[in-house]
Design an enzyme around this catalytic site. Structure first.
Site, mmCIF file in Angstrom:
data_model
loop_
_atom_site.group_PDB
_atom_site.id
_atom_site.type_symbol
_atom_site.label_atom_id
_atom_site.label_comp_id
_atom_site.label_asym_id
_atom_site.label_seq_id
_atom_site.Cartn_x
_atom_site.Cartn_y
_atom_site.Cartn_z
ATOM 1 N N LYS A 22 42.383 76.107 79.127
ATOM 2 C CA LYS A 22 42.327 77.530 78.762
ATOM 3 C C LYS A 22 43.533 77.894 77.907
ATOM 4 O O LYS A 22 43.394 78.545 76.865
ATOM 5 C CB LYS A 22 42.334 78.395 80.032
ATOM 6 C CG LYS A 22 42.531 79.875 79.751
ATOM 7 C CD LYS A 22 42.593 80.697 81.023
ATOM 8 C CE LYS A 22 43.961 80.811 81.646
ATOM 9 N NZ LYS A 22 44.861 81.795 81.009
ATOM 10 N N ASN A 23 44.726 77.460 78.340
ATOM 11 C CA ASN A 23 45.941 77.900 77.648
ATOM 12 C C ASN A 23 46.115 77.255 76.274
ATOM 13 O O ASN A 23 46.991 77.653 75.506
ATOM 14 C CB ASN A 23 47.173 77.629 78.513
ATOM 15 C CG ASN A 23 47.295 78.635 79.655
ATOM 16 O OD1 ASN A 23 46.487 79.558 79.746
ATOM 17 N ND2 ASN A 23 48.286 78.462 80.500
ATOM 18 N N CYS A 126 47.628 89.097 84.045
ATOM 19 C CA CYS A 126 47.955 88.840 85.448
ATOM 20 C C CYS A 126 49.075 89.766 85.915
ATOM 21 O O CYS A 126 49.981 90.086 85.156
ATOM 22 C CB CYS A 126 48.438 87.402 85.615
ATOM 23 S SG CYS A 126 47.120 86.209 85.724
ATOM 24 N N ARG A 131 56.453 90.829 82.491
ATOM 25 C CA ARG A 131 55.953 90.070 81.332
ATOM 26 C C ARG A 131 56.018 90.849 80.016
ATOM 27 O O ARG A 131 54.996 91.219 79.440
ATOM 28 C CB ARG A 131 54.513 89.605 81.596
ATOM 29 C CG ARG A 131 54.422 88.700 82.783
ATOM 30 C CD ARG A 131 53.079 88.070 82.936
ATOM 31 N NE ARG A 131 52.914 86.889 82.134
ATOM 32 C CZ ARG A 131 51.849 86.091 82.181
ATOM 33 N NH1 ARG A 131 50.864 86.385 82.965
ATOM 34 N NH2 ARG A 131 51.763 85.023 81.436
ATOM 35 N N ASP A 317 52.607 77.406 86.742
ATOM 36 C CA ASP A 317 51.171 77.586 86.983
ATOM 37 C C ASP A 317 50.635 76.667 88.084
ATOM 38 O O ASP A 317 49.452 76.743 88.425
ATOM 39 C CB ASP A 317 50.372 77.354 85.693
ATOM 40 C CG ASP A 317 50.492 78.524 84.733
ATOM 41 O OD1 ASP A 317 51.042 79.571 85.126
ATOM 42 O OD2 ASP A 317 50.021 78.398 83.583
ATOM 43 N N ARG A 409 38.341 83.375 85.409
ATOM 44 C CA ARG A 409 39.132 83.469 84.174
ATOM 45 C C ARG A 409 39.628 82.093 83.749
ATOM 46 O O ARG A 409 39.822 81.861 82.550
ATOM 47 C CB ARG A 409 40.356 84.382 84.390
ATOM 48 C CG ARG A 409 40.013 85.845 84.542
ATOM 49 C CD ARG A 409 41.282 86.670 84.596
ATOM 50 N NE ARG A 409 42.184 86.258 83.531
ATOM 51 C CZ ARG A 409 43.498 86.301 83.597
ATOM 52 N NH1 ARG A 409 44.104 86.728 84.675
ATOM 53 N NH2 ARG A 409 44.236 85.903 82.577
HETATM 54 C C1 UD1 Z 1 52.057 81.191 79.186
HETATM 55 C C2 UD1 Z 1 50.813 80.790 79.935
HETATM 56 C C3 UD1 Z 1 50.991 81.018 81.427
HETATM 57 C C4 UD1 Z 1 52.256 80.313 81.917
HETATM 58 C C5 UD1 Z 1 53.458 80.689 81.078
HETATM 59 C C6 UD1 Z 1 54.710 79.901 81.424
HETATM 60 C C7 UD1 Z 1 48.973 81.154 78.392
HETATM 61 C C8 UD1 Z 1 47.755 81.919 78.047
HETATM 62 N N1 UD1 Z 1 49.682 81.571 79.456
HETATM 63 O O1 UD1 Z 1 52.235 82.574 79.394
HETATM 64 O O2 UD1 Z 1 49.843 80.525 82.112
HETATM 65 O O3 UD1 Z 1 52.505 80.678 83.269
HETATM 66 O O4 UD1 Z 1 53.187 80.455 79.677
HETATM 67 O O5 UD1 Z 1 54.471 78.543 81.329
HETATM 68 O O6 UD1 Z 1 49.290 80.176 77.757
HETATM 69 N N2 UD1 Z 1 59.291 86.719 78.308
HETATM 70 C C9 UD1 Z 1 60.104 87.757 77.902
HETATM 71 N N3 UD1 Z 1 59.838 88.371 76.710
HETATM 72 C C10 UD1 Z 1 58.796 87.993 75.919
HETATM 73 C C11 UD1 Z 1 57.978 86.928 76.347
HETATM 74 C C12 UD1 Z 1 58.244 86.305 77.551
HETATM 75 O O7 UD1 Z 1 61.056 88.124 78.595
HETATM 76 O O8 UD1 Z 1 58.603 88.595 74.850
HETATM 77 C C13 UD1 Z 1 59.572 86.052 79.596
HETATM 78 C C14 UD1 Z 1 58.436 86.188 80.605
HETATM 79 O O9 UD1 Z 1 58.508 87.408 81.294
HETATM 80 C C15 UD1 Z 1 58.680 84.992 81.493
HETATM 81 C C16 UD1 Z 1 59.191 83.937 80.511
HETATM 82 O O10 UD1 Z 1 59.648 84.654 79.365
HETATM 83 O O11 UD1 Z 1 59.673 85.271 82.427
HETATM 84 C C17 UD1 Z 1 58.167 82.914 80.074
HETATM 85 O O12 UD1 Z 1 57.003 83.574 79.612
HETATM 86 P P1 UD1 Z 1 56.056 82.939 78.503
HETATM 87 O O13 UD1 Z 1 56.367 81.500 78.370
HETATM 88 O O14 UD1 Z 1 56.116 83.778 77.287
HETATM 89 O O15 UD1 Z 1 54.630 83.109 79.185
HETATM 90 P P2 UD1 Z 1 53.248 83.400 78.462
HETATM 91 O O16 UD1 Z 1 53.244 82.810 77.094
HETATM 92 O O17 UD1 Z 1 52.891 84.819 78.625
#
Ligand code: UD1
Length: 430
Positions: A22-23, A126, A131, A317, A409
């Protein structure tokens, strides 16, 4: 709303086909917005998040069509889907569509890169912590975009003449931030350097697909990615990589119930840290030509301490699933969550099955219990809900998991895959 009824106690034996990730599928689908030509993705999983993203892309003018099944193709092969963004008809991604899935926010990057503007609702998804998207927006600003927040929307504009290459230095590792920077940089003028980039396999898969479309990218899979912008991108045919989280989830289910299962198409190098931990718990994990085989026949479950980390560390995850396994361990384990705050919602539900877990900030202390007992429980988010399924498979008696739309999902044909391996699992509609 559907429910899943599980009667625990049967070991898992047989083979489980691992679906496309999915990711990986989500960013690959979004990348189709970068080109007027056709992007053909193979091995796309049948998931509600994929369908929802098709609706979102359709709103921008992307035509998505699913190929019929080919002769000889296995029943459990993923779908082949053609995405064609010949004309972008709308650069707004509205709240009604985006609020249901956080990853849909990433459309901001290709829309901005190709059309010079994008208006995208701030995301939902989620319920695991706040986030934010600040790092994604900062990355786009590093490429010259001007961004305003207006009435719940991020409104992004490229300078006249388009985005230009720049230095993107992430203060923390972000998968979505890296996807966003990568997509935007492919069509920017000049060179972009992404520092502290995410090294997740899904980033590498996106980069390979973009390279197939004509992008010039070096270093994906390392923490420094260099992108030379090109003026346009073309079509591609690209297979979605196998789902490492689905692989780890079923591997933990087998370690929990005992038995012997081949996870077909799984690639061990995508989740080596998690497989190493599983081996430490006493499960036997072997790589074969066909995938990964997991066995536990008799013997207890040894407690192991785990800290979640960006790739190649133990993935966040799989944290909930591993905690489910540790609820039956012969002793106490400590699980630290460092990626997301508030990602312990499964703890209360696991406790309903008899798990003994104490929380202390980002640390969960899990004291293994000799028996779990079935009970009604509620799915709260995608990975948390599958941890309840794992616990229920080893619990005495019946567990009813409510709100299973969370599972749909991210887990293709979950109950079918488990039933084929001897589990007593049934979906109750309505
Ligand atoms: C993706 C995955 C999710 C996984 C996560 C971490 C998908 C669709 N989802 O989520 O399943 O759990 O990577 O491996 O691929 N952060 C900020 N500011 C930002 C963006 C992120 O502070 O602008 C923080 C987040 O709150 C979190 C950390 O960075 O604490 C990592 O998040 P991120 O790697 O961006 O997660 P996703 O890409 O949303």
């Amino acid at each position: 709303m559907d429910r899943i009824r599980i009667v625990g106690g049967s070991p898992l034996n047989g083979s489980i086909p691992i679906s496309g990730a999915k990711n990986a599928a989500l960013p690959l689908m979004i990348a189709s917005l970068l080109t007027p030509e056709t992007v053909i993705l193979e091995n796309v999983p049948r998931l509600s998040d994929v369908r929802q993203l098709m609706r979102i892309l359709g709103n921008h003018g992307v035509d998505a069509s699913i190929d019929g099944k080919r002769a000889g193709q296995a029943d459990d092969a993923g779908e082949t889907v053609r995405f064609s963004a010949r004309t972008i008809v709308d650069t707004t991604a509205p709240y009604e569509l985006v609020s249901r899935m956080r990853a849909s926010f990433w459309v901001i990057a290709p829309l901005l890169a190709r059309m010079g503007e994008a208006r995208v609702s701030l995301p939902g998804g989620c319920a695991i912590g706040t986030r934010p998207v600040d790092l994604l927006l900062q990355a786009l600003e590093s490429l010259g975009a001007k961004i305003d927040i207006d009435a719940g929307y991020a409104v992004a504009r490229a300078p006249s003449g388009g985005l230009r290459g720049g230095e993107v230095a992430f203060p923390k590792v972000t998968v979505g931030g890296t996807h966003t920077a990568l997509m935007a940089a492919t069509l920017a003028h000049g060179t972009t350097v992404i520092e502290n980039a995410a090294r997740e396999p899904e980033v590498v898969d996106l980069a390979q697909c973009l390279i197939g479309m004509g992008a010039r990218i070096e270093g994906a899979g390392s923490s420094r990615i260099v992108v030379q912008g090109v003026t346009s991108l073309g079509g591609v045919r690209h297979p979605v990589l196998p789902d490492r989280i689905e692989t780890g989830t079923y591997a933990m289910a087998v370690a929990m119930t005992g038995g012997d299962v081949l996870l077909r198409n799984a690639r061990p190098e995508l989740l080596q840290a998690a497989l190493d931990v599983l081996a430490q718990t006493g499960a036997e994990v072997t790589s074969t030509n066909e995938g990964v085989r997991v066995r536990r026949n008799g013997g207890g479950i040894a407690p192991v301490d785990v800290t979640t980390e960006p790739f190649p560390g133990f993935p966040t995850d799989l944290q909930a699933q591993f905690m489910a396994l540790m609820t039956r361990a012969d002793g106490t384990s400590r699980i630290r969550e460092t990626i997301f705050e508030n990602r312990f919602m499964h703890v209360q539900e696991l406790a309903r099955l008899g798990a003994r877990i104490r929380l202390d900030g980002d640390l969960a202390i899990v004291e293994g219990a000799p028996v779990l007992k079935g009970a009604p429980v509620m799915a709260t988010d995608l990975r948390a809900s599958v941890s309840l399924v794992i616990a229920a498979l080893a619990a005495e008696g019946e567990t009813m998991v409510h709100r299973v739309y969370h599972l749909d999902r991210g887990f293709e044909a979950l109950e079918k895959k488990l039933v084929r391996c001897g589990a007593e699992v049934e979906r109750i509609s309505g």
